[in-house]
Design a protein around this motif. Structure first.
Motif, PDB file in Angstrom:
ATOM      1  N   ARG A 101       0.835  -1.207   0.000  1.00 19.84           N
ATOM      2  CA  ARG A 101       0.000   0.000   0.000  1.00 19.84           C
ATOM      3  C   ARG A 101       0.863   1.247   0.000  1.00 19.84           C
ATOM      4  N   ALA A 102       1.981   1.155   0.732  1.00 19.26           N
ATOM      5  CA  ALA A 102       2.878   2.304   0.793  1.00 19.26           C
ATOM      6  C   ALA A 102       3.450   2.605  -0.599  1.00 19.26           C
ATOM      7  N   LEU A 103       3.563   1.569  -1.427  1.00 20.70           N
ATOM      8  CA  LEU A 103       4.016   1.769  -2.818  1.00 20.70           C
ATOM      9  C   LEU A 103       2.916   2.381  -3.688  1.00 20.70           C
ATOM     10  N   GLY A 104       1.667   2.236  -3.243  1.00 21.50           N
ATOM     11  CA  GLY A 104       0.543   2.740  -4.027  1.00 21.50           C
ATOM     12  C   GLY A 104      -0.137   1.681  -4.884  1.00 21.50           C
ATOM     13  N   VAL A 105       0.275   0.416  -4.669  1.00 30.01           N
ATOM     14  CA  VAL A 105      -0.316  -0.699  -5.412  1.00 30.01           C
ATOM     15  C   VAL A 105      -1.684  -1.040  -4.801  1.00 30.01           C
ATOM     16  N   THR A 106      -2.641  -1.483  -5.628  1.00 30.51           N
ATOM     17  CA  THR A 106      -3.964  -1.868  -5.140  1.00 30.51           C
ATOM     18  C   THR A 106      -4.001  -3.367  -4.828  1.00 30.51           C
ATOM     19  N   LEU A 107      -4.775  -3.749  -3.824  1.00 34.18           N
ATOM     20  CA  LEU A 107      -4.817  -5.147  -3.393  1.00 34.18           C
ATOM     21  C   LEU A 107      -6.235  -5.693  -3.425  1.00 34.18           C
ATOM     22  N   SER A 108      -6.358  -6.906  -3.948  1.00 37.25           N
ATOM     23  CA  SER A 108      -7.672  -7.524  -4.107  1.00 37.25           C
ATOM     24  C   SER A 108      -7.656  -8.939  -3.522  1.00 37.25           C
ATOM     25  N   ILE A 109      -8.750  -9.334  -2.876  1.00 38.30           N
ATOM     26  CA  ILE A 109      -8.867 -10.708  -2.380  1.00 38.30           C
ATOM     27  C   ILE A 109      -9.620 -11.530  -3.421  1.00 38.30           C
ATOM     28  N   ASP A 110      -8.927 -12.477  -4.015  1.00 39.47           N
ATOM     29  CA  ASP A 110      -9.462 -13.334  -5.080  1.00 39.47           C
ATOM     30  C   ASP A 110     -10.254 -14.499  -4.478  1.00 39.47           C
ATOM     31  N   ASP A 111     -11.145 -15.092  -5.259  1.00 39.70           N
ATOM     32  CA  ASP A 111     -11.910 -16.277  -4.834  1.00 39.70           C
ATOM     33  C   ASP A 111     -12.594 -16.030  -3.495  1.00 39.70           C
ATOM     34  N   PHE A 112     -13.061 -14.807  -3.264  1.00 43.95           N
ATOM     35  CA  PHE A 112     -13.607 -14.482  -1.951  1.00 43.95           C
ATOM     36  C   PHE A 112     -14.851 -15.317  -1.653  1.00 43.95           C
ATOM     37  N   GLY A 113     -14.898 -15.816  -0.421  1.00 45.44           N
ATOM     38  CA  GLY A 113     -16.042 -16.628   0.010  1.00 45.44           C
ATOM     39  C   GLY A 113     -15.676 -18.094   0.118  1.00 45.44           C
ATOM     40  N   THR A 114     -14.567 -18.478  -0.497  1.00 50.02           N
ATOM     41  CA  THR A 114     -14.170 -19.890  -0.447  1.00 50.02           C
ATOM     42  C   THR A 114     -13.259 -20.156   0.759  1.00 50.02           C
ATOM     43  N   GLY A 115     -12.756 -19.115   1.400  1.00 51.37           N
ATOM     44  CA  GLY A 115     -11.898 -19.296   2.574  1.00 51.37           C
ATOM     45  C   GLY A 115     -12.692 -19.081   3.847  1.00 51.37           C
ATOM     46  N   TYR A 116     -12.006 -18.678   4.886  1.00 52.47           N
ATOM     47  CA  TYR A 116     -12.670 -18.558   6.177  1.00 52.47           C
ATOM     48  C   TYR A 116     -12.516 -17.183   6.791  1.00 52.47           C
ATOM     49  N   SER A 117     -12.293 -16.163   5.975  1.00 50.99           N
ATOM     50  CA  SER A 117     -12.078 -14.833   6.538  1.00 50.99           C
ATOM     51  C   SER A 117     -13.314 -14.338   7.268  1.00 50.99           C
ATOM     52  N   SER A 118     -13.114 -13.826   8.449  1.00 50.34           N
ATOM     53  CA  SER A 118     -14.221 -13.229   9.180  1.00 50.34           C
ATOM     54  C   SER A 118     -14.235 -11.741   8.857  1.00 50.34           C
ATOM     55  N   LEU A 119     -15.361 -11.144   9.142  1.00 58.67           N
ATOM     56  CA  LEU A 119     -15.506  -9.714   8.951  1.00 58.67           C
ATOM     57  C   LEU A 119     -14.464  -8.969   9.775  1.00 58.67           C
ATOM     58  N   ALA A 120     -14.245  -9.454  10.995  1.00 55.42           N
ATOM     59  CA  ALA A 120     -13.276  -8.819  11.895  1.00 55.42           C
ATOM     60  C   ALA A 120     -11.875  -8.864  11.283  1.00 55.42           C
ATOM     61  N   TYR A 121     -11.540  -9.978  10.663  1.00 58.20           N
ATOM     62  CA  TYR A 121     -10.221 -10.124  10.065  1.00 58.20           C
ATOM     63  C   TYR A 121     -10.068  -9.207   8.857  1.00 58.20           C
ATOM     64  N   LEU A 122     -11.100  -9.204   8.016  1.00 58.38           N
ATOM     65  CA  LEU A 122     -11.063  -8.366   6.813  1.00 58.38           C
ATOM     66  C   LEU A 122     -10.840  -6.902   7.146  1.00 58.38           C
ATOM     67  N   LYS A 123     -11.462  -6.458   8.227  1.00 58.93           N
ATOM     68  CA  LYS A 123     -11.333  -5.050   8.627  1.00 58.93           C
ATOM     69  C   LYS A 123      -9.892  -4.657   8.907  1.00 58.93           C
ATOM     70  N   LYS A 124      -9.087  -5.643   9.298  1.00 60.74           N
ATOM     71  CA  LYS A 124      -7.679  -5.361   9.629  1.00 60.74           C
ATOM     72  C   LYS A 124      -6.799  -5.293   8.393  1.00 60.74           C
ATOM     73  N   LEU A 125      -7.307  -5.760   7.268  1.00 59.60           N
ATOM     74  CA  LEU A 125      -6.474  -5.844   6.069  1.00 59.60           C
ATOM     75  C   LEU A 125      -6.553  -4.570   5.236  1.00 59.60           C
TER      76      LEU A 125
END
Ligand code: C2E
Ligand code: CA
Ligand code: CA
Ligand code: CA
Length: 279
Positions: free
Chosen positions: A170-194
């Motif tokens: 992010r400090a470089l200015g690159v954008t980040l995307s979570i692929d295949d979302f919904g197939t893993g186990y990310s919680s809302l709480a975890y996502l908020k930290k990313l």
């Protein structure tokens, strides 16, 4: 029953032997293929809703094998991961993608964002952020047009270190995307930290849109959740109009899929942008 069982066993064994053979042939050829650059990137358009203009693309690698023809990434990326060759191959992808962005710009096209997929071993590489920074500098690409697609499982492996790495990107200015979302186990709480900008809803959910109420509820909730976290959301694997209608109804911002276009060669992508792009 006994003979059927035996035949099935033979078929199974033959199939196994064939796949082990291709495994060895491909695996052995991979190093040489990297040296000889037998790879090409194809670009699948990302379409903005509801106006349906092209706003970006995902770079997808193909191996142009001299004897076997075009080989899909599902068949050689796992081999490249096992052997560690994913590191030079992954670097090639990032360089090629950045060169491509500059070539499109030089062809006079309004800038689009381009995403590349990372593999887990590549994400763990210690100098990954430095390498990306160097490629961006060398090619002159504005980092805001460069996006990385990561999976949830990649980030879970070492959550603390992953988050640090994402912050460096992010400090470089690159954008980040979570692929295949919904197939893993990310919680809302975890996502908020990313420090991520985009959720890419997995094709399996888009497939069942309109066919299964529970599935529709998941897609709708994901889009609402993304909006409340200020994240962009894109649906992948869109193949028909009724899926687009549903996604428009839920206020999904972007779509990608065969309905609009399969992944295209660089030349065909330029033509696609000229007829469906920003002006
Ligand atoms: P992915 O990142 O989930 O990419 C989406 C895959 O779905 C692509 O397959 C794409 O061609 C296909 N697809 C797109 N629209 C549709 C649709 O409407 N219906 C269906 N059924 N499929 C659609 P592809 O190009 O064969 O890539 C497969 C996987 O290989 C990718 O999945 C990604 O995980 C991996 N991959 C591709 N390129 C690279 C790369 O440069 N580096 C790494 N590490 N992995 C890559
Ligand atoms: Ca992807
Ligand atoms: Ca995906
Ligand atoms: Ca996938």
């Amino acid at each position: 029953a006994k003979s059927t069982g035996h035949n099935m066993y033979c078929v199974y064994e033959k199939h196994m032997a064939e796949s082990i053979n291709t495994h060895l042939t491909l695996g052995g050829g991979l190093r040489k293929a990297i040296e000889e650059e037998q790879f090409v990137l194809h670009y699948q358009p990302k379409i903005r809703l509801p106006d349906e203009t092209v706003v970006g693309a995902e770079a997808l690698i193909r191996w142009e094998h001299p004897e076997l023809g075009m080989i899909s990434p599902d068949r050689f990326i796992p081999l490249a991961e096992e052997s560690g060759l994913i590191l030079p191959l992954g670097e090639w992808v990032i360089r090629r993608a950045c060169d491509q962005l500059q070539e499109w710009r030089e062809a006079g096209h309004p800038p689009v964002k381009l995403s590349v997929n990372l593999s887990s071993r590549q994400f763990m590489q210690v100098n990954l952020v430095d390498m990306v920074e160097q490629v961006l500098e060398e090619t002159g690409v504005d980092p805001k047009y460069f996006e990385l697609e990561l999976t949830e499982s990649m980030l879970m492996a070492d959550a603390k270190q992953s988050i640090e790495k994402l912050h460096s990107f992010r400090a470089l200015g690159v954008t980040l995307s979570i692929d295949d979302f919904g197939t893993g186990y990310s919680s809302l709480a975890y996502l908020k930290k990313l420090p991520i900008q985009t959720l890419k809803i997995d094709r399996s959910f888009i497939n069942d849109l309109g066919l299964d109420n529970d599935n529709d509820a998941i897609v709708k909730a994901t889009i609402q959740m993304a909006a409340s976290l200020n994240l962009n959301v894109i649906a992948e694997g869109v193949e028909n109009r009724s899926q687009v209608d549903a996604l428009n109804h839920y206020d999904c911002q972007e779509v990608q899929g065969y309905l609009f276009s399969k992944p295209l060669s660089n030349v065909d992508f330029l033509l696609y942008m000229q007829s469906h792009g920003l002006s």
